[in-house]
Design a protein around this motif. Sequence first.
Motif, PDB file in Angstrom:
ATOM      1  N   CYS A  43       0.852  -1.186   0.000  1.00 46.47           N
ATOM      2  CA  CYS A  43       0.000   0.000   0.000  1.00 46.47           C
ATOM      3  C   CYS A  43       0.887   1.234   0.000  1.00 46.47           C
ATOM      4  O   CYS A  43       1.997   1.220   0.551  1.00 46.47           O
ATOM      5  N   ILE A  44       0.411   2.267  -0.672  1.00 50.40           N
ATOM      6  CA  ILE A  44       1.135   3.536  -0.786  1.00 50.40           C
ATOM      7  C   ILE A  44       0.216   4.638  -0.281  1.00 50.40           C
ATOM      8  O   ILE A  44      -0.949   4.707  -0.680  1.00 50.40           O
ATOM      9  N   ARG A  45       0.745   5.504   0.567  1.00 56.20           N
ATOM     10  CA  ARG A  45      -0.075   6.631   0.988  1.00 56.20           C
ATOM     11  C   ARG A  45       0.377   7.904   0.272  1.00 56.20           C
ATOM     12  O   ARG A  45       1.420   7.908  -0.401  1.00 56.20           O
ATOM     13  N   ASP A  46      -0.378   8.941   0.404  1.00 58.62           N
ATOM     14  CA  ASP A  46      -0.205  10.133  -0.424  1.00 58.62           C
ATOM     15  C   ASP A  46       1.137  10.834  -0.271  1.00 58.62           C
ATOM     16  O   ASP A  46       1.552  11.589  -1.152  1.00 58.62           O
ATOM     17  N   ASP A  47       1.864  10.577   0.831  1.00 59.75           N
ATOM     18  CA  ASP A  47       3.182  11.195   0.993  1.00 59.75           C
ATOM     19  C   ASP A  47       4.323  10.286   0.553  1.00 59.75           C
ATOM     20  O   ASP A  47       5.496  10.592   0.762  1.00 59.75           O
ATOM     21  N   GLY A  48       3.960   9.129  -0.066  1.00 59.91           N
ATOM     22  CA  GLY A  48       4.979   8.217  -0.579  1.00 59.91           C
ATOM     23  C   GLY A  48       5.396   7.116   0.363  1.00 59.91           C
ATOM     24  O   GLY A  48       6.172   6.230  -0.020  1.00 59.91           O
ATOM     25  N   GLN A  49       4.898   7.090   1.585  1.00 63.25           N
ATOM     26  CA  GLN A  49       5.245   6.006   2.505  1.00 63.25           C
ATOM     27  C   GLN A  49       4.567   4.722   2.054  1.00 63.25           C
ATOM     28  O   GLN A  49       3.432   4.746   1.561  1.00 63.25           O
ATOM     29  N   VAL A  50       5.255   3.577   2.219  1.00 67.90           N
ATOM     30  CA  VAL A  50       4.719   2.302   1.747  1.00 67.90           C
ATOM     31  C   VAL A  50       4.775   1.245   2.839  1.00 67.90           C
ATOM     32  O   VAL A  50       5.540   1.355   3.798  1.00 67.90           O
ATOM     33  N   ALA A  51       3.954   0.214   2.676  1.00 66.39           N
ATOM     34  CA  ALA A  51       3.998  -0.993   3.499  1.00 66.39           C
ATOM     35  C   ALA A  51       3.799  -2.173   2.556  1.00 66.39           C
ATOM     36  O   ALA A  51       3.015  -2.098   1.621  1.00 66.39           O
ATOM     37  N   GLY A  52       4.525  -3.270   2.805  1.00 70.72           N
ATOM     38  CA  GLY A  52       4.443  -4.421   1.910  1.00 70.72           C
ATOM     39  C   GLY A  52       5.319  -4.240   0.693  1.00 70.72           C
ATOM     40  O   GLY A  52       6.043  -3.245   0.560  1.00 70.72           O
ATOM     41  N   SER A  53       5.252  -5.214  -0.234  1.00 73.33           N
ATOM     42  CA  SER A  53       6.066  -5.127  -1.436  1.00 73.33           C
ATOM     43  C   SER A  53       5.480  -5.988  -2.548  1.00 73.33           C
ATOM     44  O   SER A  53       4.780  -6.973  -2.295  1.00 73.33           O
TER      45      SER A  53
END
Length: 324
Positions: A43-53
């Motif tokens: 998942c990607i949030r609007d500021d570019g932070q991610v979780a998973g791959s």
Amino acid sequence: MDATNFSTLSAALDWHKAGHRVALVTVVATWGSSPRPVGAMMCIRDDGQVAGSVSGGCVEDDLIDRIRREGMPARTGTATYGVTKEEAARFGLPCGGTLRLVVEPVDDAGWIDEVLRRITRHELAVREVDMESGAHSIAIAAGNEVCALEEGTFRMVFGPRWRLLLIGAGQTSALAAEIAKTLDFHVIVCDPREEFFRTWSVPQTDLLTIMPDDAVLALEPDPRTAIVALTHDPKLDDMALLEALKSPAFYVGALGSKANTEKRRERLALFDLAPGEIDRLHGPVGLRIGSRTPAEIAVSVMAEIISVRSRMAAMAERTEACIT
């Protein structure tokens, strides 16, 4: 569903509740070699932070860059990486590897909350999304359903699709259970000994305090079930094995030395087990990696189970290819 995807969904839910815009990305098809399997999520949030791959990192970087340049997607769509050798090299994919992704904006996170509740209850759920309208539904999934994008419908399966019954609630079982949870297994532990079951504290596992043979029968093992006896007590381990070896379970193993394993096979032969059923026993259990400590034994046990499971999947793919 492995622990990584559970964490990815949890992060998406938390970010959405915190007011961020979020997009989920899921691998729905691969061709050639692929660093991540079908069903892998990020998942990607609007500021570019991610979780998973969904890859080794380069695809993630490109998706983040797209979102920073173009903003969050307005509707569910697809993206493909690695069509040419040049693009595969650019995105760090193995030679000939191609990924097809579904990219979905999280406008309403209610479905994520429901999916996480179902997973916590050890339920297997399938979510279907109409790619044109965005309409979606969640239902109980069959054991053979898989993540796919077919005829305009995106289907994702959530929850443990494999089961592992551990006989014994000791330290090795606790360590094996922790590993198994990350590998898409619903873990059930059976131990009728009060001094052991009272101290069992591994979360997201089911504890049974009935006799092991009753536990196997109650579980009704199928070809997606593994059973491992780890008590070192023949009265408990052998009872479970007598029922497990007659079942369709894809893996049945028991802890013990070579000498003790031979004695166990001799004992099992005294009961109503055919030689072919006894030959199904994996013992001494686990891959030969020189394991001695409980942690090392747990790793070797789960490694052998995954090896057998992978061979099963490869055989199924070859059979399907021959049929088609």
